[in-house]
Write a protein that holds these residues in place. Structure first.
Motif, PDB file in Angstrom:
ATOM      1  N   GLY A  84      -0.944  21.794   0.096  1.00 16.26           N
ATOM      2  CA  GLY A  84       0.411  22.195  -0.264  1.00 16.26           C
ATOM      3  C   GLY A  84       0.421  23.247  -1.359  1.00 16.26           C
ATOM      4  N   LEU A  85       1.504  24.020  -1.409  1.00 18.60           N
ATOM      5  CA  LEU A  85       1.573  25.181  -2.282  1.00 18.60           C
ATOM      6  C   LEU A  85       1.475  24.819  -3.765  1.00 18.60           C
ATOM      7  CD1 LEU A  85       1.917  28.192  -2.707  1.00 18.60           C
ATOM      8  CD2 LEU A  85       4.396  27.887  -2.509  1.00 18.60           C
ATOM      9  N   ARG A  86       2.174  23.754  -4.190  1.00 17.84           N
ATOM     10  CA  ARG A  86       2.138  23.418  -5.618  1.00 17.84           C
ATOM     11  C   ARG A  86       0.722  23.098  -6.081  1.00 17.84           C
ATOM     12  NH1 ARG A  86       7.479  19.613  -6.857  1.00 17.84           N
ATOM     13  NH2 ARG A  86       9.051  21.173  -6.317  1.00 17.84           N
ATOM     14  N   THR A  87      -0.011  22.358  -5.264  1.00 19.99           N
ATOM     15  CA  THR A  87      -1.386  22.030  -5.636  1.00 19.99           C
ATOM     16  C   THR A  87      -2.257  23.273  -5.628  1.00 19.99           C
ATOM     17  OG1 THR A  87      -1.082  19.837  -4.676  1.00 19.99           O
ATOM     18  CG2 THR A  87      -3.328  20.506  -5.143  1.00 19.99           C
ATOM     19  N   ASP A  88      -2.030  24.163  -4.665  1.00 16.67           N
ATOM     20  CA  ASP A  88      -2.789  25.410  -4.635  1.00 16.67           C
ATOM     21  C   ASP A  88      -2.540  26.232  -5.894  1.00 16.67           C
ATOM     22  OD1 ASP A  88      -3.654  24.621  -2.175  1.00 16.67           O
ATOM     23  OD2 ASP A  88      -2.441  26.051  -1.029  1.00 16.67           O
ATOM     24  N   GLN A  89      -1.303  26.297  -6.335  1.00 17.24           N
ATOM     25  CA  GLN A  89      -0.991  27.042  -7.553  1.00 17.24           C
ATOM     26  C   GLN A  89      -1.663  26.402  -8.773  1.00 17.24           C
ATOM     27  OE1 GLN A  89       3.271  26.780  -6.958  1.00 17.24           O
ATOM     28  NE2 GLN A  89       3.411  28.987  -6.560  1.00 17.24           N
ATOM     29  N   ARG A  90      -1.608  25.085  -8.819  1.00 23.89           N
ATOM     30  CA  ARG A  90      -2.271  24.376  -9.923  1.00 23.89           C
ATOM     31  C   ARG A  90      -3.780  24.624  -9.909  1.00 23.89           C
ATOM     32  NH1 ARG A  90      -3.316  18.121  -9.763  1.00 23.89           N
ATOM     33  NH2 ARG A  90      -4.655  17.919 -11.595  1.00 23.89           N
ATOM     34  N   MET A  91      -4.359  24.613  -8.715  1.00 21.75           N
ATOM     35  CA  MET A  91      -5.796  24.847  -8.581  1.00 21.75           C
ATOM     36  C   MET A  91      -6.163  26.236  -9.100  1.00 21.75           C
ATOM     37  SD  MET A  91      -8.072  24.743  -5.070  1.00 21.75           S
ATOM     38  CE  MET A  91      -7.200  23.287  -4.498  1.00 21.75           C
ATOM     39  N   LEU A 120      -8.630  25.905 -12.294  1.00 25.26           N
ATOM     40  CA  LEU A 120     -10.050  25.948 -11.957  1.00 25.26           C
ATOM     41  C   LEU A 120     -10.541  27.390 -11.888  1.00 25.26           C
ATOM     42  CD1 LEU A 120     -10.281  23.224  -9.142  1.00 25.26           C
ATOM     43  CD2 LEU A 120     -10.581  22.956 -11.614  1.00 25.26           C
ATOM     44  N   ASP A 121     -11.597  27.673 -12.603  1.00 25.04           N
ATOM     45  CA  ASP A 121     -12.205  29.004 -12.587  1.00 25.04           C
ATOM     46  C   ASP A 121     -13.202  29.118 -11.431  1.00 25.04           C
ATOM     47  OD1 ASP A 121     -10.834  29.820 -14.877  1.00 25.04           O
ATOM     48  OD2 ASP A 121     -12.368  28.973 -16.204  1.00 25.04           O
ATOM     49  N   GLY A 122     -13.430  30.355 -11.017  1.00 29.39           N
ATOM     50  CA  GLY A 122     -14.500  30.614 -10.060  1.00 29.39           C
ATOM     51  C   GLY A 122     -14.070  30.699  -8.614  1.00 29.39           C
ATOM     52  N   ILE A 123     -12.772  30.496  -8.319  1.00 27.35           N
ATOM     53  CA  ILE A 123     -12.283  30.571  -6.939  1.00 27.35           C
ATOM     54  C   ILE A 123     -11.689  31.955  -6.701  1.00 27.35           C
ATOM     55  CG2 ILE A 123     -10.712  29.597  -5.222  1.00 27.35           C
ATOM     56  CD1 ILE A 123     -10.676  27.032  -6.980  1.00 27.35           C
ATOM     57  N   ASP A 124     -12.138  32.621  -5.654  1.00 30.10           N
ATOM     58  CA  ASP A 124     -11.595  33.942  -5.342  1.00 30.10           C
ATOM     59  C   ASP A 124     -10.310  33.855  -4.522  1.00 30.10           C
ATOM     60  OD1 ASP A 124     -13.683  35.713  -6.493  1.00 30.10           O
ATOM     61  OD2 ASP A 124     -14.971  34.695  -5.045  1.00 30.10           O
ATOM     62  N   ILE A 125     -10.333  33.006  -3.488  1.00 28.71           N
ATOM     63  CA  ILE A 125      -9.209  32.942  -2.551  1.00 28.71           C
ATOM     64  C   ILE A 125      -8.932  31.482  -2.199  1.00 28.71           C
ATOM     65  CG2 ILE A 125      -8.377  33.589  -0.240  1.00 28.71           C
ATOM     66  CD1 ILE A 125     -10.352  35.986  -0.390  1.00 28.71           C
ATOM     67  N   ILE A 126      -7.654  31.117  -2.173  1.00 22.35           N
ATOM     68  CA  ILE A 126      -7.224  29.824  -1.651  1.00 22.35           C
ATOM     69  C   ILE A 126      -6.364  30.097  -0.423  1.00 22.35           C
ATOM     70  CG2 ILE A 126      -5.879  27.728  -2.069  1.00 22.35           C
ATOM     71  CD1 ILE A 126      -6.438  28.141  -5.083  1.00 22.35           C
ATOM     72  N   LEU A 127      -6.767  29.557   0.716  1.00 24.42           N
ATOM     73  CA  LEU A 127      -5.956  29.640   1.932  1.00 24.42           C
ATOM     74  C   LEU A 127      -5.331  28.273   2.142  1.00 24.42           C
ATOM     75  CD1 LEU A 127      -8.378  31.670   4.227  1.00 24.42           C
ATOM     76  CD2 LEU A 127      -6.450  32.514   2.873  1.00 24.42           C
ATOM     77  N   GLY A 128      -3.996  28.212   2.200  1.00 20.28           N
ATOM     78  CA  GLY A 128      -3.303  26.937   2.128  1.00 20.28           C
ATOM     79  C   GLY A 128      -2.552  26.547   3.377  1.00 20.28           C
ATOM     80  N   GLY A 129      -2.093  25.294   3.351  1.00 22.32           N
ATOM     81  CA  GLY A 129      -1.287  24.724   4.422  1.00 22.32           C
ATOM     82  C   GLY A 129      -0.670  23.426   3.950  1.00 22.32           C
ATOM     83  N   PRO A 181      -0.348  37.708  -0.273  1.00 23.59           N
ATOM     84  CA  PRO A 181      -0.973  36.726  -1.162  1.00 23.59           C
ATOM     85  C   PRO A 181      -0.409  36.772  -2.577  1.00 23.59           C
ATOM     86  CG  PRO A 181      -2.632  37.877   0.136  1.00 23.59           C
ATOM     87  CD  PRO A 181      -1.336  38.600   0.351  1.00 23.59           C
ATOM     88  N   LEU A 182      -0.301  35.577  -3.170  1.00 27.51           N
ATOM     89  CA  LEU A 182       0.005  35.471  -4.597  1.00 27.51           C
ATOM     90  C   LEU A 182      -1.275  35.680  -5.382  1.00 27.51           C
ATOM     91  CD1 LEU A 182       2.114  32.158  -4.618  1.00 27.51           C
ATOM     92  CD2 LEU A 182       2.984  34.501  -4.504  1.00 27.51           C
ATOM     93  N   LEU A 183      -1.151  36.219  -6.582  1.00 21.82           N
ATOM     94  CA  LEU A 183      -2.298  36.353  -7.478  1.00 21.82           C
ATOM     95  C   LEU A 183      -1.996  35.573  -8.744  1.00 21.82           C
ATOM     96  CD1 LEU A 183      -5.051  37.545  -8.202  1.00 21.82           C
ATOM     97  CD2 LEU A 183      -3.857  39.598  -9.050  1.00 21.82           C
ATOM     98  N   LEU A 184      -2.720  34.475  -8.952  1.00 22.09           N
ATOM     99  CA  LEU A 184      -2.549  33.630 -10.133  1.00 22.09           C
ATOM    100  C   LEU A 184      -3.883  33.446 -10.829  1.00 22.09           C
ATOM    101  CD1 LEU A 184      -0.232  30.688  -8.927  1.00 22.09           C
ATOM    102  CD2 LEU A 184       0.402  32.620 -10.371  1.00 22.09           C
ATOM    103  N   SER A 185      -3.947  33.837 -12.074  1.00 23.16           N
ATOM    104  CA  SER A 185      -5.141  33.638 -12.898  1.00 23.16           C
ATOM    105  C   SER A 185      -6.400  34.152 -12.208  1.00 23.16           C
ATOM    106  CB  SER A 185      -5.299  32.157 -13.252  1.00 23.16           C
ATOM    107  OG  SER A 185      -4.168  31.681 -13.944  1.00 23.16           O
ATOM    108  N   GLY A 186      -6.271  35.274 -11.518  1.00 22.66           N
ATOM    109  CA  GLY A 186      -7.428  35.886 -10.878  1.00 22.66           C
ATOM    110  C   GLY A 186      -7.760  35.345  -9.502  1.00 22.66           C
ATOM    111  N   THR A 187      -6.971  34.393  -8.988  1.00 24.58           N
ATOM    112  CA  THR A 187      -7.204  33.807  -7.667  1.00 24.58           C
ATOM    113  C   THR A 187      -6.070  34.190  -6.723  1.00 24.58           C
ATOM    114  OG1 THR A 187      -8.404  31.908  -8.584  1.00 24.58           O
ATOM    115  CG2 THR A 187      -7.483  31.650  -6.379  1.00 24.58           C
ATOM    116  N   TYR A 188      -6.432  34.640  -5.534  1.00 24.92           N
ATOM    117  CA  TYR A 188      -5.441  34.976  -4.515  1.00 24.92           C
ATOM    118  C   TYR A 188      -5.118  33.736  -3.680  1.00 24.92           C
ATOM    119  CZ  TYR A 188      -6.478  39.878  -5.548  1.00 24.92           C
ATOM    120  OH  TYR A 188      -6.638  41.091  -6.177  1.00 24.92           O
ATOM    121  N   ILE A 189      -3.824  33.548  -3.344  1.00 19.52           N
ATOM    122  CA  ILE A 189      -3.373  32.412  -2.541  1.00 19.52           C
ATOM    123  C   ILE A 189      -2.650  32.954  -1.317  1.00 19.52           C
ATOM    124  CG2 ILE A 189      -1.963  30.329  -2.458  1.00 19.52           C
ATOM    125  CD1 ILE A 189      -2.117  30.206  -5.508  1.00 19.52           C
ATOM    126  N   GLY A 190      -3.085  32.521  -0.133  1.00 19.72           N
ATOM    127  CA  GLY A 190      -2.447  32.944   1.104  1.00 19.72           C
ATOM    128  C   GLY A 190      -2.048  31.749   1.951  1.00 19.72           C
TER     129      GLY A 190
END
Length: 494
Positions: free
Chosen positions: A189-196, A200-209, A218-227
């Motif tokens: 879910g999106l809220r957990t992806d945003q929190r992640m 959490l450091d070191g993640i480049d991309i989160i692909l969600g559902g 994609p959103l860019l939060l703290s250096g991590t892209y979320i799609g």
């Protein structure tokens, strides 16, 4: 170039194609496959990565139910998926034994379960991978896949599903030093992806559902892209990135979602596969469940034999004093004659499980009062496995409700009898009902139950199938549970 200068390494490029929450909307798969094939023709083969983020399977659809989801896996094979993460519709609606056999035999791509272990061995099931590292475009890509932790359910199936944030953190520590790009496939879910992304450091991309959210870019939060690509195959996700090996980081990333609903190009091989599995599923679902000697009427807004039959079945299945289920779980009544598996699926499609709980008389009465109000009967429900249109009235068993429909809201019930005794508002009763209510969907008071026991893997349509083979149960379904003392009718429900 001056002497002594070194030519910088060229950027390495990657395309990520992704889907999520298809929910067996097979009509979209020929379009998705055609689009993915077109991208693969435009890019070198080793520069395209194709992923699914879970809930591809949904047992409300005949192709999935009739083939035990073999149709899903074979069509995913044909579409060229290279990995998927388990969604709750895969993990909770099929048994682990079935999943193991069908995945090992039919899936040509790995299933990633980074927060799932077998409760007996404390290890990842042998048909899953805890993570995956693969090479694309000269880069090492790390994949972590996590699913929502419905632990009460998974325990009953023999799995431990750990906190996904902790699991991702642990896998990031292991993979980050070894890979160039780290992707989390998140059915959370999106809220957990945003929190992640933020924690959490070191993640480049989160692909969600999971929450069916659509991110047009994609959103860019703290250096991590979320799609994320929405739901039901209405869109496919498309991300293009450039990686600088000298800087060891992504220096360009552009993403979008591509509408599939109006796409004209379709993959003929997937169309052929789909037709094959439609025929196979039709044959399987033609199997007879029962022979009905009489029709069974359904009413979303009043008492009906089919609703009563399901409530009685749930009460019996759960060995409870009282049975409660909303009429909206059923979509249509039944005609007399042969009843097939397919017809049962049509009228009761939701992956809803029976459960048992301890509930106070006061909470039961509140739910009964609410059930008589138009705003509750007509309430649309989303999620929690519900596949109907409206909540409907409460169907009950084990109780008799005396009421006056002309009285004001919340004052319409005059008395409730449990067997021969008046309902005691202070007493706790053993209630057989459905898992959806325990999450607060429909009636808040029914989420206050204690000592909840979920009963897996059977769905309420399995309970109904049992009832439909029992002539005494069918006869009992015509006995009225709700009696309007001002406008009394016969004791029978027609």
């Amino acid at each position: 170039m001056k002497r002594g200068e070194r030519m910088s390494a060229p950027l390495q490029r990657l395309v990520i194609l992704h889907t999520n929450d298809i929910h067996s909307h097979f009509e979209q798969m020929p379009k998705i496959s055609a689009y993915f094939d077109r991208v693969r023709r435009l890019w070198p083969p080793d520069q395209v990565l194709t992923l699914d983020i879970g809930d591809h399977m949904d047992r409300m659809f005949p192709e999935t139910e009739g083939t035990n989801a073999i149709a899903n896996l074979e069509i995913m094979n044909a579409t060229g998926y290279e990995a998927m993460v388990l969604g709750n519709n895969e993990g909770l609606t099929f048994t682990p034994e079935w999943l193991r056999s069908v995945v090992l035999e039919h899936a040509q791509f790995p299933i990633i379960g980074s927060n799932i272990t077998d409760s007996k061995t404390n290890e990842t099931p042998d048909w899953m991978l805890p993570s995956l590292t693969l090479e694309k475009s000269g880069m090492r890509i790390g994949l972590i896949g996590v699913t929502a932790a419905y632990q009460d359910y998974y325990e009953l199936l023999g799995w431990d599903v750990s906190d996904p944030m902790k699991a991702v953190s642990a896998h990031v520590s292991l993979l980050r030093p070894k890979v160039d790009i780290l992707i989390v496939m998140s059915h959370l879910g999106l809220r957990t992806d945003q929190r992640m992304a933020e924690e959490l450091d070191g993640i480049d991309i989160i692909l969600g559902g999971h929450t069916h959210h659509l991110l047009e870019e994609p959103l860019l939060l703290s250096g991590t892209y979320i799609g994320a690509a929405g739901k039901f195959g209405q869109y496919a996700g498309h991300i293009e990135l450039a990686y600088d090996p000298a800087q060891r980081r992504i220096v360009e990333l552009n993403g979008r979602v591509v509408p599939m609903t109006d796409a004209s190009e379709e993959d003929s091989s997937v169309i052929t596969l789909l037709e094959h599995y439609r025929i196979a599923s039709s044959a399987s679902l033609a199997a007879e469940v029962a022979q009905l000697r009489q029709p069974l009427r359904l009413d979303w807004y009043g008492e009906s034999p089919l609703g009563n039959l399901l409530a009685a079945g749930i009460r019996r299945w759960t060995s409870a004093e009282i049975g409660l289920v909303n009429s909206g779980q059923l979509l249509q009544g039944l005609k007399e004659g042969s009843l097939s598996r397919g017809r049962l699926l049509e009228i009761c499609p939701g992956p809803i499980n029976p459960c048992r709980m301890e509930l106070s008389g006061a909470d039961i009465r509140q739910a009964l009062e609410e059930s008589l109000l138009d705003e509750f009967m007509e309430k649309p429900i989303r999620g929690y496995g519900f596949r109907g249109e409206v909540l409907g009235i409460l169907c009950v068993d084990g109780i008799t409700v005396q009421m006056d429909a002309s009285r004001p809201p919340y004052e319409r019930i005059l008395s409730v009898y449990v067997g021969e005794e008046l309902l005691d508002l202070e007493r706790t009763y053993l209630v057989g009902t459905i898992d959806m209510f325990t999450f607060g969907s429909g009636y808040l008071s029914l989420s206050r139950g204690k000592q909840i026991v979920y009963m897996l893997p059977e769905f309420i349509r399995d309970v109904l199938a049992n009832q439909l083979q029992d002539e005494a149960a069918i006869a009992g379904s015509h006995h009225r549970r709700f009696i309007d003392v001002v406008r009394p009718s016969t004791k029978q429900v027609e």
